[in-house]
Motif scaffolding. Structure first.
Motif, PDB file in Angstrom:
ATOM      1  N   ARG A 185       0.830  -1.213   0.000  1.00  0.00           N
ATOM      2  CA  ARG A 185       0.000   0.000   0.000  1.00  0.00           C
ATOM      3  C   ARG A 185       0.856   1.252   0.000  1.00  0.00           C
ATOM      4  NH1 ARG A 185      -4.907   1.551   4.223  1.00  0.00           N
ATOM      5  NH2 ARG A 185      -5.242   3.668   3.431  1.00  0.00           N
ATOM      6  N   SER A 186       1.961   1.241   0.755  1.00  0.00           N
ATOM      7  CA  SER A 186       2.814   2.430   0.834  1.00  0.00           C
ATOM      8  C   SER A 186       3.512   2.727  -0.487  1.00  0.00           C
ATOM      9  CB  SER A 186       3.863   2.247   1.936  1.00  0.00           C
ATOM     10  OG  SER A 186       4.814   1.250   1.582  1.00  0.00           O
ATOM     11  N   CYS A 187       3.627   1.707  -1.356  1.00  0.00           N
ATOM     12  CA  CYS A 187       4.295   1.892  -2.647  1.00  0.00           C
ATOM     13  C   CYS A 187       3.316   2.270  -3.747  1.00  0.00           C
ATOM     14  CB  CYS A 187       5.035   0.607  -3.034  1.00  0.00           C
ATOM     15  SG  CYS A 187       6.384   0.161  -1.917  1.00  0.00           S
ATOM     16  N   GLN A 188       2.045   2.360  -3.427  1.00  0.00           N
ATOM     17  CA  GLN A 188       1.042   2.716  -4.424  1.00  0.00           C
ATOM     18  C   GLN A 188       0.353   4.015  -4.029  1.00  0.00           C
ATOM     19  OE1 GLN A 188      -1.632  -0.334  -5.684  1.00  0.00           O
ATOM     20  NE2 GLN A 188      -0.096  -1.969  -5.588  1.00  0.00           N
ATOM     21  N   GLU A 198     -12.761  -4.284   0.745  1.00  0.00           N
ATOM     22  CA  GLU A 198     -12.779  -4.608  -0.676  1.00  0.00           C
ATOM     23  C   GLU A 198     -12.363  -3.423  -1.541  1.00  0.00           C
ATOM     24  OE1 GLU A 198     -12.949  -6.952  -3.939  1.00  0.00           O
ATOM     25  OE2 GLU A 198     -13.026  -7.526  -1.821  1.00  0.00           O
ATOM     26  N   GLU A 199     -12.767  -2.212  -1.162  1.00  0.00           N
ATOM     27  CA  GLU A 199     -12.384  -1.037  -1.938  1.00  0.00           C
ATOM     28  C   GLU A 199     -10.865  -0.872  -1.974  1.00  0.00           C
ATOM     29  OE1 GLU A 199     -12.821   3.849  -1.763  1.00  0.00           O
ATOM     30  OE2 GLU A 199     -14.229   2.586  -0.651  1.00  0.00           O
ATOM     31  N   LEU A 200     -10.230  -1.073  -0.839  1.00  0.00           N
ATOM     32  CA  LEU A 200      -8.773  -0.978  -0.776  1.00  0.00           C
ATOM     33  C   LEU A 200      -8.125  -2.100  -1.588  1.00  0.00           C
ATOM     34  CD1 LEU A 200      -6.103   0.120   0.330  1.00  0.00           C
ATOM     35  CD2 LEU A 200      -6.508  -1.198   2.420  1.00  0.00           C
ATOM     36  N   GLY A 206      -4.735  -3.647  -8.714  1.00  0.00           N
ATOM     37  CA  GLY A 206      -4.282  -3.062  -9.972  1.00  0.00           C
ATOM     38  C   GLY A 206      -4.832  -3.842 -11.150  1.00  0.00           C
ATOM     39  N   ASP A 207      -3.925  -4.393 -11.969  1.00  0.00           N
ATOM     40  CA  ASP A 207      -4.350  -5.115 -13.176  1.00  0.00           C
ATOM     41  C   ASP A 207      -4.494  -6.617 -12.939  1.00  0.00           C
ATOM     42  OD1 ASP A 207      -1.713  -5.676 -12.783  1.00  0.00           O
ATOM     43  OD2 ASP A 207      -1.064  -5.232 -14.835  1.00  0.00           O
ATOM     44  N   ILE A 208      -4.507  -7.048 -11.681  1.00  0.00           N
ATOM     45  CA  ILE A 208      -4.699  -8.470 -11.394  1.00  0.00           C
ATOM     46  C   ILE A 208      -6.161  -8.832 -11.640  1.00  0.00           C
ATOM     47  CG2 ILE A 208      -4.593 -10.274  -9.640  1.00  0.00           C
ATOM     48  CD1 ILE A 208      -2.498  -8.659  -8.174  1.00  0.00           C
ATOM     49  N   PRO A 209      -6.438  -9.807 -12.493  1.00  0.00           N
ATOM     50  CA  PRO A 209      -7.830 -10.239 -12.688  1.00  0.00           C
ATOM     51  C   PRO A 209      -8.411 -10.746 -11.373  1.00  0.00           C
ATOM     52  CG  PRO A 209      -6.410 -11.133 -14.405  1.00  0.00           C
ATOM     53  CD  PRO A 209      -5.510 -10.541 -13.373  1.00  0.00           C
ATOM     54  N   ARG A 210      -9.671 -10.477 -11.164  1.00  0.00           N
ATOM     55  CA  ARG A 210     -10.313 -10.872  -9.910  1.00  0.00           C
ATOM     56  C   ARG A 210     -10.195 -12.383  -9.684  1.00  0.00           C
ATOM     57  NH1 ARG A 210     -14.322  -8.832  -6.486  1.00  0.00           N
ATOM     58  NH2 ARG A 210     -14.383 -10.240  -4.694  1.00  0.00           N
ATOM     59  N   SER A 211     -10.299 -13.168 -10.749  1.00  0.00           N
ATOM     60  CA  SER A 211     -10.233 -14.618 -10.594  1.00  0.00           C
ATOM     61  C   SER A 211      -8.841 -15.106 -10.205  1.00  0.00           C
ATOM     62  CB  SER A 211     -10.663 -15.303 -11.894  1.00  0.00           C
ATOM     63  OG  SER A 211      -9.799 -14.930 -12.968  1.00  0.00           O
ATOM     64  N   CYS A 212      -7.826 -14.242 -10.403  1.00  0.00           N
ATOM     65  CA  CYS A 212      -6.446 -14.626 -10.093  1.00  0.00           C
ATOM     66  C   CYS A 212      -5.919 -13.937  -8.836  1.00  0.00           C
ATOM     67  CB  CYS A 212      -5.530 -14.293 -11.270  1.00  0.00           C
ATOM     68  SG  CYS A 212      -5.960 -15.116 -12.812  1.00  0.00           S
ATOM     69  N   TYR A 214      -6.057 -14.232  -5.449  1.00  0.00           N
ATOM     70  CA  TYR A 214      -5.389 -14.914  -4.347  1.00  0.00           C
ATOM     71  C   TYR A 214      -4.130 -15.648  -4.802  1.00  0.00           C
ATOM     72  CZ  TYR A 214      -9.767 -13.787  -2.032  1.00  0.00           C
ATOM     73  OH  TYR A 214     -10.841 -13.116  -1.534  1.00  0.00           O
ATOM     74  N   GLY A 215      -4.180 -16.229  -5.988  1.00  0.00           N
ATOM     75  CA  GLY A 215      -2.992 -16.901  -6.490  1.00  0.00           C
ATOM     76  C   GLY A 215      -1.853 -15.925  -6.744  1.00  0.00           C
ATOM     77  N   GLU A 216      -2.174 -14.764  -7.300  1.00  0.00           N
ATOM     78  CA  GLU A 216      -1.135 -13.772  -7.578  1.00  0.00           C
ATOM     79  C   GLU A 216      -0.548 -13.200  -6.297  1.00  0.00           C
ATOM     80  OE1 GLU A 216       1.494 -11.423  -9.614  1.00  0.00           O
ATOM     81  OE2 GLU A 216       0.208 -13.009 -10.420  1.00  0.00           O
ATOM     82  N   TRP A 217      -1.400 -12.915  -5.317  1.00  0.00           N
ATOM     83  CA  TRP A 217      -0.874 -12.375  -4.065  1.00  0.00           C
ATOM     84  C   TRP A 217      -0.084 -13.428  -3.297  1.00  0.00           C
ATOM     85  CZ3 TRP A 217       0.021  -7.647  -3.581  1.00  0.00           C
ATOM     86  CH2 TRP A 217      -0.838  -6.661  -4.059  1.00  0.00           C
ATOM     87  N   LEU A 218      -0.480 -14.679  -3.399  1.00  0.00           N
ATOM     88  CA  LEU A 218       0.302 -15.744  -2.772  1.00  0.00           C
ATOM     89  C   LEU A 218       1.679 -15.833  -3.410  1.00  0.00           C
ATOM     90  CD1 LEU A 218       0.493 -18.131  -0.801  1.00  0.00           C
ATOM     91  CD2 LEU A 218      -0.536 -19.582  -2.578  1.00  0.00           C
ATOM     92  N   LEU A 219       1.740 -15.740  -4.734  1.00  0.00           N
ATOM     93  CA  LEU A 219       3.018 -15.759  -5.451  1.00  0.00           C
ATOM     94  C   LEU A 219       3.903 -14.598  -5.012  1.00  0.00           C
ATOM     95  CD1 LEU A 219       4.722 -16.961  -7.836  1.00  0.00           C
ATOM     96  CD2 LEU A 219       3.563 -15.288  -9.298  1.00  0.00           C
ATOM     97  N   ARG A 220       3.350 -13.400  -4.952  1.00  0.00           N
ATOM     98  CA  ARG A 220       4.129 -12.223  -4.579  1.00  0.00           C
ATOM     99  C   ARG A 220       4.577 -12.292  -3.120  1.00  0.00           C
ATOM    100  NH1 ARG A 220       0.846  -7.153  -7.461  1.00  0.00           N
ATOM    101  NH2 ARG A 220       0.757  -8.080  -9.565  1.00  0.00           N
TER     102      ARG A 220
END
Length: 382
Positions: A185-188, A198-200, A206-212, A214-220
């Motif tokens: 959050r501090s970098c955005q 949910e708003e936050l 960003g450009d992460i698809p909603r369906s992806c 949790y998988g993307e945040w787990l990867l990061r």
């Protein structure tokens, strides 16, 4: 205790209270306001009462612990039995073997005592404050909950989920992920009036698809956990404001922070820290809540292996992935949680190194009862 001492009350805290529990998780409860009487401590009184309960199995009262605790198994098949009932048939009703174990829940009962005394000996114990803090952060960052559940199961599979044996506690894992999302959050460019929840998360996605999501945040998160220089830099989260702090613990850490992060840094300690992971208690900056995690390098190795599994899946050809259709390969989550014992090597940002038995013994010595890695100023820059 409530019947005998009108001022006593029971509170549930920990993973069961925050919704972060897994099937193997303990239920943590604390008795507030209990007082000693008749020459017996409150813990002794409670232990004697519990012994007479038909549903109480394998009880062990540990008064010598920093926070005295009663560990027991609660037989759910007998929870309806009241005090003194089934006295003669308890052993028969409890049963033996795996069937009896399957219907038992592990419970840890503590008594809330002198908070100032505990803090003076380096023990972080603010169960109700921690519960409320965790609930608020989980509401602010909804993606944290599924990540915690997956990573807890991953560490459990590797026998690294217990701080008593040098692993990473659930509380420490939660604080790490809170720090991670606050860092993101501090970098955005997030408006100050952005509502938590949910708003936050939509802004952070960003450009992460909603369906992806949790998988993307787990990867990061796994990549950050395996590559951040925790041996040189400590971290802290504030309980009052959505801020974070980096703590320079070594010459290397101070150099990293000085060159890359415009923060007002704390004075460097005169000696190398004794704690591999420094995770400051949000309620007391003099306490490292992860000081017992002397197997932190093994935890990092597991996180790094997990990141490699998800990264390999991300880089794979689209037709080999699983997007809700017929699976053509093993699910990345199955691959992650189905890991065999991970070798003791870690990624430290500049390559990988093996952890030798001598490293493990030294880590155990450093983690056994040591406090913070050197004196630091209490000044903060959030």
């Amino acid at each position: 205790m409530q019947r005998e001492q009108g001022g006593a009350r029971l509170e549930v805290y920990g993973s069961f209270a925050t919704g972060l529990y897994l099937p193997h998780s303990d239920v943590d409860v604390v008795v507030m306001g209990a007082q000693p009487s008749a020459g017996k401590s409150a813990l002794q009184q409670l232990a004697e009462r519990l012994k007479g309960m038909p549903w109480c199995r394998n009880m062990n009262a540990i008064e010598t612990a920093s926070v005295p605790v009663i560990k027991l198994l609660a037989d759910v098949a007998l929870l309806d039995a009241g005090d003194g009932e089934l006295e003669r048939d308890v052993d028969k009703e409890r049963g033996e073997g795996e069937e009896a174990k399957d219907r038992c829940i592990a419970v840890d009962v503590t008594l809330y005592s002198d908070k100032e005394h505990l803090q003076s000996i380096g023990v972080s114990y603010s169960p109700i404050d921690c519960r409320e803090f965790a609930v608020a952060e989980l509401q602010a960052y909804p993606a944290i909950r599924p990540l915690v559940l997956v990573l807890k199961q991953l560490l459990f599979r590797q026998q690294l989920n217990d701080s008593y044996s040098g692993g990473l506690s659930s509380h420490s894992l939660l604080l790490l992920l809170i720090f991670f999302f606050r860092l993101v959050r501090s970098c955005q460019d997030v408006p100050e009036d952005c509502a938590p929840g949910e708003e936050l998360m939509v802004l952070l996605d960003g450009d992460i698809p909603r369906s992806c999501r949790y998988g993307e945040w787990l990867l990061r998160a796994l990549q950050w956990l395996s590559e951040f220089p925790f041996d040189s830099i400590g971290i802290a989260v504030s309980r009052d404001i959505p801020g974070i702090a980096f703590l320079g613990r070594t010459e290397e850490g101070l150099a990293i922070l000085t060159n890359q992060l415009p923060l007002e840094l704390m004075p460097l300690a005169s000696r190398r820290p004794t704690d591999i992971l420094h995770l400051e208690d949000p309620f007391n900056q003099d306490i490292n809540v992860a000081k017992a995690s002397f197997r932190w390098w093994q935890v990092c190795s597991v996180f790094n292996t997990g990141w490699q599994i998800l990264h390999a899946h991300q880089e794979a050809a689209p037709h080999t992935r699983i997007f809700g259709g017929v699976s053509e390969a093993q699910s990345p989550l199955n691959a992650l949680l189905g890991l065999e014992h991970v070798p003791h090597h870690v990624a430290n940002g500049s390559g990988r190194r093996s952890v030798t038995p001598e490293d493990d013994r030294g880590s155990a010595e450093r983690g056994a009862g040591r406090r913070n890695g050197g004196r630091r100023s209490k000044e903060r820059s959030w």
